[in-house]
Design an enzyme around this catalytic site. Structure first.
Site, PDB file in Angstrom:
ATOM      1  N   CYS B  84       0.820  -1.214   0.000  1.00  0.00           N
ATOM      2  CA  CYS B  84       0.000   0.000   0.000  1.00  0.00           C
ATOM      3  C   CYS B  84       0.850   1.259   0.000  1.00  0.00           C
ATOM      4  O   CYS B  84       0.316   2.359  -0.148  1.00  0.00           O
ATOM      5  CB  CYS B  84      -0.938  -0.003   1.198  1.00  0.00           C
ATOM      6  N   ILE B 210     -12.916  -1.298  -1.246  1.00  0.00           N
ATOM      7  CA  ILE B 210     -12.167  -1.789  -2.415  1.00  0.00           C
ATOM      8  C   ILE B 210     -12.340  -0.742  -3.510  1.00  0.00           C
ATOM      9  O   ILE B 210     -13.470  -0.371  -3.857  1.00  0.00           O
ATOM     10  CB  ILE B 210     -12.707  -3.168  -2.852  1.00  0.00           C
ATOM     11  N   LYS B 330     -10.358   5.767   4.148  1.00  0.00           N
ATOM     12  CA  LYS B 330     -11.614   5.258   4.686  1.00  0.00           C
ATOM     13  C   LYS B 330     -12.811   5.634   3.815  1.00  0.00           C
ATOM     14  O   LYS B 330     -13.646   4.789   3.518  1.00  0.00           O
ATOM     15  CB  LYS B 330     -11.774   5.827   6.103  1.00  0.00           C
ATOM     16  N   HIS B 334      -9.240   3.566  -1.379  1.00  0.00           N
ATOM     17  CA  HIS B 334      -7.852   3.105  -1.267  1.00  0.00           C
ATOM     18  C   HIS B 334      -7.476   2.216  -2.451  1.00  0.00           C
ATOM     19  O   HIS B 334      -7.406   1.007  -2.327  1.00  0.00           O
ATOM     20  CB  HIS B 334      -7.681   2.362   0.065  1.00  0.00           C
TER      21      HIS B 334
END
Ligand SMILES: [Zn+2]
Lengths: 138, 388
Positions: B84, B210, B330, B334
């Site tokens: 990430c 997602i 959030k 992401h």
């Protein structure tokens, strides 16, 4: 199954109740496979027996799994302190559904931080082996 | 050491775009950044591209050349992968290259495409950021790692699910005006608390969604900006990276993120900035507990005290130190390999004054971006400052 040299020998030992950590002359411990101590880089690693039981340091009840664990959810994964090293495993012999739904996530929970567990090994349907923890009756 | 100025930024809308190819997404973000910069494509010296799971998700490895051609760039292109934090390290290397004088113009960013996969396959893909032997075979997932950290945090420092629900609710509020955000709707604390569990103590609204999306940033040297009359009022004044043991259980502490603490110390040191000087922060809140630990590693709150910040309003838009005015991972979303770049995009706009939430931080001159990989075995921190 193709074996992972170092790691699968270690799992064999855990399965036989003879789990060990790799310890360097400077007192650092780690889990195999290793060429060098990850803390100080020395190559002189020796096997030091793990205690028969560790204590749960944290855990989570996993409700969304990977395909390999999809038919087992919910299940409990825990990190347990075995003195010189920590192990990560799936906790057996507990009911994952007993976790309370309240805001504080208080009791009853499937297991508690500080509970003693013994390490073992299970063969999975996909051929992998999984480190498991069994709660020790006090 | 030279300065790396930010000449242009670009994003795609973050969200569910299962029909859009990765090259399509990155081309859009890169075109937006290059247009914002007003820099000719021919002047771009390098493309630093972040991507995590494209080999699994799109069956496409070797993506950097593909993305260079999609963006219309004829320059060396390299893919960076640290889960990430992939775009964060891509940005960091762009900053270092420009500062060193080796390049005058570098485009950095990233892309991830995930929503066309089944949830279980996304879970398996993300789990590859953890240690396969020591963790994944023991049922560890990406949410599971943060569930383990959250419970360890509660045990060591205290905290409740309600504290975490306030983090989620705050970031959803911040996302509402952000046209690039995936979820532009309010989520109440009560709604977050009543959501189904994912990896306890974390529930659905503790987790980022997602997401598909891409980000791009054009960095230029001081001399290039001066010679070509490029408007680039924000610069990266500090960059730091930290690495920790891959497996969570092998770390010194389960309820802290030392890799991020080290990255922050380096970045603040380079910038000659103290945590108290920071006006606004974009941090890696892949899970609500991650925002808490990030703000502590950044020194915005003492270790063990960040947990109540959202509940008390300190990190809200009008709080003492607004955190994740973009909506964060959030609520903004992401797209893993694009996230580190998107944080730079959001912060740049917040500092330039052209972000929909800029009005909350009208006098902000120093921002900090925190991007983490996996369960924070990798962390990248950047300090951004208004320079002119
Ligand atoms: Zn050692």
């Amino acid at each position: 199954m193709v074996r992972n040299t170092g790691y699968d020998e270690w799992l064999d030992a855990v399965a036989d109740g003879e789990g060990y950590a790799l310890t360097c002359p400077n007192g650092h411990a780690s889990l195999p496979p290793r060429h060098v101590c990850p803390d100080c880089g020395v190559t002189d690693l020796s096997e030091t027996a793990l205690p028969s039981a560790g204590t749960v340091e944290t855990f989570t009840v996993v409700h969304v799994g990977t395909p390999a664990f999809a038919d087992e959810t919910p299940y409990v994964t825990a990190i347990a302190d075995f003195g010189s090293v920590r192990l990560t495993g799936v906790v057996r012999g507990v009911d994952p559904e007993t976790e309370a739904d309240d805001e504080q996530q208080t009791n009853p929970e499937p297991i508690a931080i500080g509970d003693p567990v013994e390490a073992g090994v299970e063969r999975r349907s996909n051929g992998d082996r999984t480190l498991v923890f069994d709660p020790v009756e006090e | 050491m030279g300065t790396a100025r930010i000449a242009g930024v670009g994003l795609t809308p973050f969200g569910s775009h299962p029909d859009r190819t990765g090259r399509d997404l990155f081309a859009e973000a890169a075109a937006a950044a290059i247009a914002d910069a007003g820099v000719p494509r021919a002047n771009v010296d390098a493309l630093n591209y972040g991507n995590f799971m494209g080999s699994l998700a799109e069956r496409q490895g070797h993506q950097a050349p593909l993305m260079a051609e999609a963006a219309g760039l004829s320059c060396p292109a390299t893919r960076y992968e640290e889960a990430c934090a992939s775009a964060g390290v891509a940005v960091r290397e762009a900053v270092r290259t420009v500062r060193s004088g080796e390049a005058d113009v570098v485009v950095a960013g990233g892309m991830e495409r995930m929503s066309h996969l089944e949830t279980a396959d996304v879970t398996a893909g993300l789990a590859t950021a953890a240690d396969d032997l020591l963790e994944v075979r023991s049922g560890m997932t990406f949410p599971g790692a943060y569930g383990l950290m959250a419970r360890a945090y509660f045990d060591r420092f205290g905290g409740t699910r309600t504290d975490l629900a306030h983090v989620a609710s705050k970031n959803h509020d911040h996302a509402i005006p952000n046209e690039y955000a995936q979820f532009r709707r309010a989520v109440s604390v009560e709604e977050a608390l009543s959501a189904p569990p994912v990896a306890t103590p974390l529930h659905l609204f503790d987790a980022c969604p997602i997401t598909d999306g891409a980000s791009a940033v054009v960095f230029v040297s001081d001399s290039y900006a001066a010679a070509h009359d490029v408007e680039a009022p924000v610069a990266v004044s500090g960059s730091g990276q930290g690495t920790d043991r891959l497996a969570l259980g092998d770390r010194d502490r389960l309820a802290e993120t030392p890799a991020a603490t080290r990255a922050a110390e380096t970045a603040y040191g380079e910038a000659s900035v103290e945590p108290e000087d920071v006006d606004v922060a974009e941090v890696h809140d892949c899970f609500t507990i991650a925002e808490v630990m990030a703000t502590e590693s950044l020194g915005l709150f003492p270790v063990g005290e960040g947990i109540t910040a959202a509940r008390e309003g300190a990190t809200a838009a009008d709080g003492a130190i607004p955190v994740n005015l973009s909506g964060g991972l959030k609520a903004k979303g992401h797209p893993v390999g694009a996230t580190g770049g998107s944080q730079i995009v959001e912060l740049t706009r917040l500092l330039r004054g052209d972000h929909p939430n800029s009005d909350h931080v009208p006098d902000a001159s120093i921002g900090v971006a925190h991007n983490a990989g996996g369960s924070v075995a990798t962390a990248v921190v950047h300090v951004l400052e208004v320079v002119a």
